[in-house]
Design a protein around this motif. Structure first.
Motif, PDB file in Angstrom:
ATOM      1  N   GLY A  63     -32.563   7.474-109.936  1.00 37.29           N
ATOM      2  CA  GLY A  63     -31.268   8.018-110.317  1.00 37.29           C
ATOM      3  C   GLY A  63     -30.540   8.654-109.149  1.00 37.29           C
ATOM      4  N   ALA A  74     -28.571   3.862-116.707  1.00 33.61           N
ATOM      5  CA  ALA A  74     -29.516   4.820-117.287  1.00 33.61           C
ATOM      6  C   ALA A  74     -30.487   4.093-118.218  1.00 33.61           C
ATOM      7  CB  ALA A  74     -28.758   5.898-118.049  1.00 33.61           C
ATOM      8  N   THR A  78     -34.483   3.969-117.625  1.00 34.76           N
ATOM      9  CA  THR A  78     -35.370   4.541-118.634  1.00 34.76           C
ATOM     10  C   THR A  78     -36.363   3.505-119.149  1.00 34.76           C
ATOM     11  OG1 THR A  78     -33.567   5.972-119.306  1.00 34.76           O
ATOM     12  CG2 THR A  78     -35.422   5.791-120.822  1.00 34.76           C
ATOM     13  N   TYR A 147     -32.114  11.133-118.887  1.00 38.95           N
ATOM     14  CA  TYR A 147     -30.880  10.357-118.896  1.00 38.95           C
ATOM     15  C   TYR A 147     -30.210  10.342-120.262  1.00 38.95           C
ATOM     16  CZ  TYR A 147     -32.500   8.860-114.357  1.00 38.95           C
ATOM     17  OH  TYR A 147     -32.936   8.857-113.064  1.00 38.95           O
TER      18      TYR A 147
END
Lengths: 267, 264
Positions: A63, A74, A78, A147
């Protein structure tokens, strides 16, 4: 063996004689699992912590490299986190453990035990697959929290994660057995991690790769791991999941074949 | 040492001091390191080249279209990574290996002073770091067509960055007794340098508190001084970065010196 003619061969059956049969194999598997678990028990918490740090840490770290984290970025980061957590267990920790066992002689000792070697390998596969699971769940939770991503879990996730863990461990074990020199194993695993972290479409879409590199990744396990796990966590983000399952199954079979080939040769 | 015999008998293995002896010892130690580590250094150079170039090229895959800022930050951060790899990461691991296999005591028994040993090792670290750094920068320039502007300040920036990193590694390697702990700490440092310090990306992309923590750590300052020497324009924080980095270098050198102990 029953008592026969007096003066025939001694009735004593040596403890080291290799027996066979399904019942004996299952019993061997159970005792090998107890043996292996007893050996690694003190390292299990540390393994899970390292794995969580690796998966969650990498998810946070990726990130930082982006000026703006869009919703789709995101989501990719993830859903890539569990894959990132599974890779080191199979491709780094397990080969490292085997290399260490070879250096200190434990490896030869285990092979000398009177249990089928297939049961010994199956015990390693089962235990490490189980160890690999908590870390990847933690990594996913940390990434989802960081996130603020909403996931759509599907039942597909269970076979996806199990197959990925089993594949990573089988291939890692096969590689560790097939390469005789532990130093070479070490170099290969480190190079693999570099490829996985930088050049594999795990936390970003494969469409960002040059066409030739994307083609290479269709046949390598890493991209396909990300695809099946992402398919279990989202809806509508990935396609051709079945092909990825087939590729992963093929890698698992190849890893198992390499293992079988090495353990089938009695030195 | 008995005074009467000191004039005539110099016991074998006693350090001879003075500038001429220092220079002689230094050249011998550098040659000794280069000879004994020749295989290691060749492998290292290849790994450094691959890692540096790999990072420069690999970062563009993270973006559909890489912004020039991102490319510029990675390309000017990779030199720091290259310079730190030998002195701060592989150096302590080498010492840990030497402790495990027993050659550590042998090396310590050599009749050279601490400053010679440290200076020789620092030279080897520069030899292992600078070529990879130059190649990575060249590849970055070719790939991204960056607005690089190399100023003479690159010399002190590279020397001080490498010195602070090498002394930090030197202190770690010699002050920590357990090889296992050394390996764990250096691996953690890799993680910190690559990901949790603003070396390869701008400070503004990390949480504010983490940036503040990094002000006290050497890695952010290494990136500041190196980047200032590679890019055009004024850089406000360069002086304070040199001060913080210099302080780290002095403290680490002192710690390493204490751990090594004065050679009779």
């Amino acid at each position: 063996m029953t008592a026969g003619v007096v003066g025939a061969r001694p009735r004593h059956v040596p403890q080291t004689e290799l027996r066979s049969g399904v019942g004996y194999w299952v019993a061997s598997l159970a005792s090998m699992m107890r043996f292996d678990y007893g050996r690694v028990r003190q390292w299990v918490p540390m393994m899970i912590v390292i794995q969580t740090l690796m998966g969650a840490g990498m998810a946070l770290l990726y990130g930082f490299f982006y000026p703006h984290i869009t919703a789709i970025r995101a989501l990719y980061i993830t859903t890539g986190a569990p894959t990132l957590a599974l890779v080191p267990v199979g491709f780094v920790m397990l080969p490292g453990t085997v290399a260490e066992q070879k250096l200190e002689g434990t490896f030869d000792y285990i092979w000398s035990l009177p249990s089928p070697r297939s049961a010994q390998a199956a015990s390693t596969f089962t235990l490490f697959t189980l160890f690999a699971l908590p870390g990847s769940v933690f990594a996913l939770l940390v990434a989802a929290w960081r996130y603020d991503v909403h996931l759509a879990l599907s039942p597909l996730l269970v076979p996806a994660v199990l197959l990925c863990a089993l594949m990573a461990i089988t291939v890692g074990y096969g590689m560790a057995l097939a390469i005789p020199n532990p130093m070479v194993t070490n170099v290969v695993t480190n190079a693999l991690m570099f490829v996985v972290l930088l050049f594999s479409p795990i936390v970003y879409p494969a469409s960002q790769l040059p066409a030739w590199l994307a083609t290479v990744h269709y046949f390598l396990p890493f991209y396909n791991m990300a695809v099946v796990i992402r398919a279990g966590l989202t809806s509508g983000l990935v396609a051709h999941v079945a092909i990825s399952f087939v590729v992963l199954a093929a890698w698992t079979a190849a890893g198992a074949a390499a293992t079988a080939w090495v353990v089938g040769h009695r030195r | 040492m008995v005074e009467a015999s000191a004039a005539t008998l110099v016991p074998h293995g006693t350090v001879e001091r003075g500038a001429r002896h220092w220079w002689h010892d230094y050249t011998v130690m550098v040659l000794w390191h280069l000879a004994s580590l020749r295989m290691w250094l060749v492998t290292l150079t290849v790994v450094q080249l691959l890692a540096g170039v790999g990072f420069v090229l690999g970062i563009s895959l993270f973006f559909a279209h890489i912004p020039t800022t991102a490319a510029l930050f990675v390309s000017t951060g990779v030199p720091v990574v290259n310079l730190l790899t030998v002195g701060m990461i592989l150096g302590p691991q080498l010492v840990a290996d030497q402790r495990s296999n027993g050659s550590y005591e042998y090396l310590r028994s050599m009749p050279v002073s601490r400053s010679v040993a440290a200076a020789a090792w620092y030279t080897v670290c520069l030899i292992g770091g600078v070529p990879a750094m130059v190649v990575a920068l060249g590849v970055a320039q070719l790939r991204y067509d960056l607005p690089l502007h190399v100023s003479p300040m690159i010399v002190p920036a590279v020397l001080l960055t490498s010195f602070a990193g090498t002394m930090l590694g030197y202190a770690l390697g010699h002050a920590i007794g357990s090889p296992m702990a050394t390996r764990m700490i250096t691996q953690l440092l890799v993680f910190v340098v690559f990901g949790f310090a603003p070396v390869l990306y701008p400070l503004s992309q990390m949480p504010r508190w983490l940036g503040a923590v990094n002000w006290w750590l050497p890695f952010r300052q290494m990136a500041v001084v190196t980047r200032a020497a590679l890019t055009p324009g004024g850089h406000a924080a360069v002086m304070s970065a040199y001060v913080v980095l210099g302080a780290w270098a002095i403290v680490c050198a002192a710690l390493a010196g204490r751990a090594l102990g004065r050679r009779p």
